[in-house]
Structure formats: C-alpha cells, structure tokens
Design a protein around this motif. Structure first.
Motif, short mmCIF file in Angstrom:
data_model
loop_
_atom_site.label_atom_id
_atom_site.label_comp_id
_atom_site.label_asym_id
_atom_site.label_seq_id
_atom_site.Cartn_x
_atom_site.Cartn_y
_atom_site.Cartn_z
N LEU A 44 -2.28 11.19 -4.82
CA LEU A 44 -0.87 11.33 -5.08
C LEU A 44 -0.41 11.91 -6.14
O LEU A 44 -0.84 11.67 -7.26
CB LEU A 44 -0.15 10.07 -4.79
N SER A 56 0.96 5.56 0.73
CA SER A 56 0.33 6.69 1.33
C SER A 56 1.35 7.81 1.81
O SER A 56 2.41 7.35 2.04
CB SER A 56 -0.51 5.95 2.63
N LYS A 57 0.57 9.07 1.89
CA LYS A 57 1.55 10.02 2.43
C LYS A 57 1.54 10.13 4.06
O LYS A 57 2.21 10.67 4.24
CB LYS A 57 0.96 11.39 1.92
N GLN A 58 0.52 9.44 4.41
CA GLN A 58 0.40 9.25 5.94
C GLN A 58 1.21 7.96 6.48
O GLN A 58 1.17 6.90 6.05
CB GLN A 58 -0.92 9.10 6.56
N GLY A 80 -10.75 10.10 -2.19
CA GLY A 80 -9.37 9.57 -1.35
C GLY A 80 -8.19 10.28 -1.59
O GLY A 80 -8.26 11.34 -1.98
N GLU A 81 -6.99 9.66 -1.26
CA GLU A 81 -5.87 10.40 -1.09
C GLU A 81 -5.33 10.51 -2.64
O GLU A 81 -5.24 9.63 -3.01
CB GLU A 81 -4.86 9.83 -0.29
N VAL A 114 6.32 9.52 0.36
CA VAL A 114 5.22 8.50 0.54
C VAL A 114 5.92 7.32 1.47
O VAL A 114 6.99 7.29 1.64
CB VAL A 114 4.66 7.98 -0.61
N TYR A 115 4.84 6.63 1.99
CA TYR A 115 5.34 5.53 2.65
C TYR A 115 4.49 4.14 2.06
O TYR A 115 3.56 4.17 1.47
CB TYR A 115 4.75 5.39 4.20
N GLN A 170 -2.12 -0.04 -7.68
CA GLN A 170 -3.17 0.22 -6.62
C GLN A 170 -4.50 0.54 -7.50
O GLN A 170 -4.68 0.79 -8.55
CB GLN A 170 -2.98 1.57 -5.73
N ARG A 178 0.73 -1.45 -0.06
CA ARG A 178 -0.11 0.17 -0.02
C ARG A 178 0.91 0.99 0.04
O ARG A 178 2.34 1.19 0.34
CB ARG A 178 -0.92 0.05 1.21
N PRO A 215 2.33 4.77 8.49
CA PRO A 215 1.32 3.84 9.07
C PRO A 215 1.86 3.72 10.54
O PRO A 215 2.95 4.05 10.77
CB PRO A 215 1.41 2.74 8.17
#
Length: 392
Positions: A372, A320-322, A369-370, A378-379, A361, A318, A324
């Motif tokens: 990018l 994400s910029k957030q 949603g997020e 990113v993570y 993805q 996965r 985890p």
C-alpha cells in the motif's frame, strides 16, 4: 449494561469448587480484601482531589492506579501511606483501620519516583538505614541487607555510592530499601518514570518477579498505559478524582466501559452513530462517521435511536485494496499517511465523511504481499466481535 456484563450473563457454565481455588482472590466469593478503601474523599479547600472512592485490593496483588496528571492517583497513594489524611472515609489494611496510625507505624512502605537515596551512604548503608533505626541487631541487619541486594542483583555493588550507579541500579537500590523492612503493603509512585524506554521495559519484568517471590502486595501509581498493562493484576483507571473502571488489563483494553477509558488506554477509533436495531445479543448502529451501518455482536442497554460510539482498536481491522466479500463493518477511504515502525506499519486513512482512521498491521513477512502507498483507495473491514459499543 456494559458489554462485559452482557457477556458474563450469557450461558456460561458454573465454576467448579476446584477451579474456583485457582481463581484470583478478587473473583472468589467471600474472599477478604487485604486493603479496603471505603468512601474516601480528599478536599484541598474547595478542590476535590479524590472523590468518594471505594476500592478493595487483595493480598499479593500488583494493583496499578492509572491516570493522567491531576487525576488524584498520587493523592490517594499519599493517603494510603499516611502523608495525607482523608477528609472523609476509611482506609483499612489487613483488618486494621489506619486513621489513628502515623505513617512510621503503618505496615506500609513507599518508594518515591525520585528514589530519595542518601548520596553520602553506600548502597548497603542506604538499604540498611531503616533497619538500623528500628534497632535491629547488627548481624540481622547484615543478613537481611545481603539477602535483599542479591534479590535485586546488586550484591556485588554494595560498597558503591549512588552516584556510581546507573539509573536502573539506583531504582533497584530504592526498591531493596523499601522491601527490606518486610512491609505488608508497598506503594510505588511512578517507580520507573526516570528510566529510558528499553531499561523501563526490562525492569518491569524484574519488578513482577520480585513481587511474586516476596508475596508483598504492591500498589503502583503510573500514567504510562503500557507499564500498567505489563505490571498489573488489575488496573484502576482514574479521572478527576474518581476510579472510572477497575478490571484486569485485558478487560480494560478489550472492554472499556466509557469513551474516556477507550481513548486513555491505548489507541482507538471511535465512530459516532445511532442505534437502529437493538437485539439481546447484537446491535446495529447507523454511523455518518463510518458512512454506513456497523454491526456488533453484543447487546447493550439503551433507548431507541440513542447516540452511541463504536470503539475499534487499530489492530482489529484489516486493510486492503481489494474489496472483501463482507458488507457490514466494511468502509472505504484513502491512505493519507504511512509510518513503518519495523514490527508493524501504521496507516492513517481518510474516510469519505472526513473522519481519519488509524489502522496498524503487523509486518509478518519480508517484502511480500500487497503493498500500500499514499493516495491508494482501500477498504477497511473487521469481524463482528472486534468492536465494542460505548453508551457513555
């Protein structure tokens, strides 16, 4: 020990006799192979095209030989057909050694990539050609040709010539001609290679349905990974004249037994590292590529500090910029490339080590949603059972 072997050795309940009946033949104890390839080698001068291959294929299988150019798959197919003789080894079909049996007397037919249709003959005449040479009665020839053309959905085009047909229709005529003699074994050499992508995908399912309806054993040669994954009951991956892995499509993809198989079948991210903790049911690898420690929840057989590779399919992670909550199997990078493919998006992420990682993805929702974009930090993170450790 491969990851698959390790999984099989974990506490799995024994299979009941009733359940065993429903298992495919290659999983049933004592099942007799329909096609046996025993230590077959083929040399052309000093060049070894097929190198000591042993393989069992079972009745009603649709088995795919998958490999790149020069891997030996077509040479092996030609030996099965009798067009080439093994330098050593044996080929046994339905209990009969094929060594002394010429191609035209074998219970085998072959469908070539070029289709090899006679341009001056109609569809019906092309399909009937082999039956007429065998001297069958005219009424039986007519009945069998009509039956086979109906099966491939070409009964209404029997009077046409090959040049009046589409590529997909010519492919089905060639298939009907190959099957009308009712062979025990049908060999198909890149059977869908001349078709465009959409038609190839449609024809794959038609081929599966016909094979299931007739119950003929198919051996298909292809270089197309997606085609092999769609068609096959099992896949034999070939490289340099050797079958390097034989397994069902799911296992070839999810549990490749080597870097070659992982890279050849589908797309994969490989992280090089060294084993720092090896437990019976888990392993930790310190990887400069990933910039940290990777954890996989299956054991391996290896030496302390051995160099290995962790294989991660692009869709397993996965992005994400957030950040985890998880610590292991979490790496950071910068988005360098984005490709929107409709049903999915592909991201190329550059890690601090310099390694580029590919992540896919699915685009499940429309515009929510997020989001990018290029140069985002990113993570990338994934579950402990999403990757596989390869020791070769």
């Amino acid at each position: 020990m491969t990851s698959t072997q390790n999984i099989e050795q974990q506490g799995v309940a024994p299979v009941s006799s009733e359940a065993a009946v429903n298992l495919p033949l290659w999983k049933q104890d004592g099942a007799e192979p329909f096609l046996q390839i025993e230590n077959v080698t083929k040399n052309f001068g000093e060049f070894t095209a097929v190198d000591n291959i042993s393989l069992d294929i079972y009745k009603n299988e649709l088995f795919c030989l998958l490999g790149g150019s020069g891997s030996g798959k077509s040479t092996l197919l030609r030996m099965l057909a009798g067009f080439e003789s093994p330098t050593s080894g044996r080929i046994i079909v339905d209990g009969v050694d094929m060594a002394a049996i010429p191609p035209w007397k074998r219970p085998i037919n072959m469908m070539f990539q070029s289709y090899a249709l006679f341009p001056h003959l109609s569809v019906e005449q092309n399909v009937a050609f082999g039956l007429k040479r065998e001297g069958l009665h005219r009424a039986e020839v007519k009945q069998r040709v009509a039956q086979m053309l109906d099966m491939v959905q070409l009964g209404h085009l029997g009077k046409r010539k090959p040049n009046q047909l589409s590529g997909g229709q010519r492919q089905r005529v060639a298939l009907a001609r190959s099957l009308v003699k009712r062979p025990k074994l049908l060999l198909l050499d890149e059977p869908l290679g001349a078709l465009d992508k959409k038609l190839r995908e449609e024809t794959q399912f038609e081929l599966i349905n016909i094979q299931e309806e007739l119950g003929v054993t198919f051996v298909v040669v292809t270089h197309d990974q997606e085609e092999a994954m769609t068609l096959a009951t099992r896949i034999g991956v070939m490289n340099h004249g050797v079958i390097v892995q034989t397994a069902e499509p799911h296992d070839v993809y999810e549990y490749p037994n080597s870097r070659f198989v992982a890279e050849f079948v589908g797309s994969v991210n490989l992280f090089e590292g060294r084993v720092i903790e090896d437990q019976p049911d888990s392993v930790r690898i310190k990887s400069k590529d990933a910039g940290g420690v990777l954890y996989v929840n299956h054991g391996i057989s290896c030496a302390p500090n051995q160099k290995v590779h962790v294989a991660l399919r692009p869709e397993k992670a996965r992005i994400s910029k957030q950040k985890p909550d998880q610590i292991e199997n979490c790496i950071k990078g910068i988005v360098e490339e984005i490709a929107y493919m409709g049903s999915l998006s592909v991201y190329r992420v550059r890690l601090s080590s310099g390694k580029e990682v590919r992540i896919t993805q699915p685009n499940i929702t429309r515009g929510t949603g997020e989001r990018l974009t290029w140069n985002d930090e990113v993570y990338l993170f994934w579950d402990v059972d999403s990757s596989v450790v390869l020791t070769s």
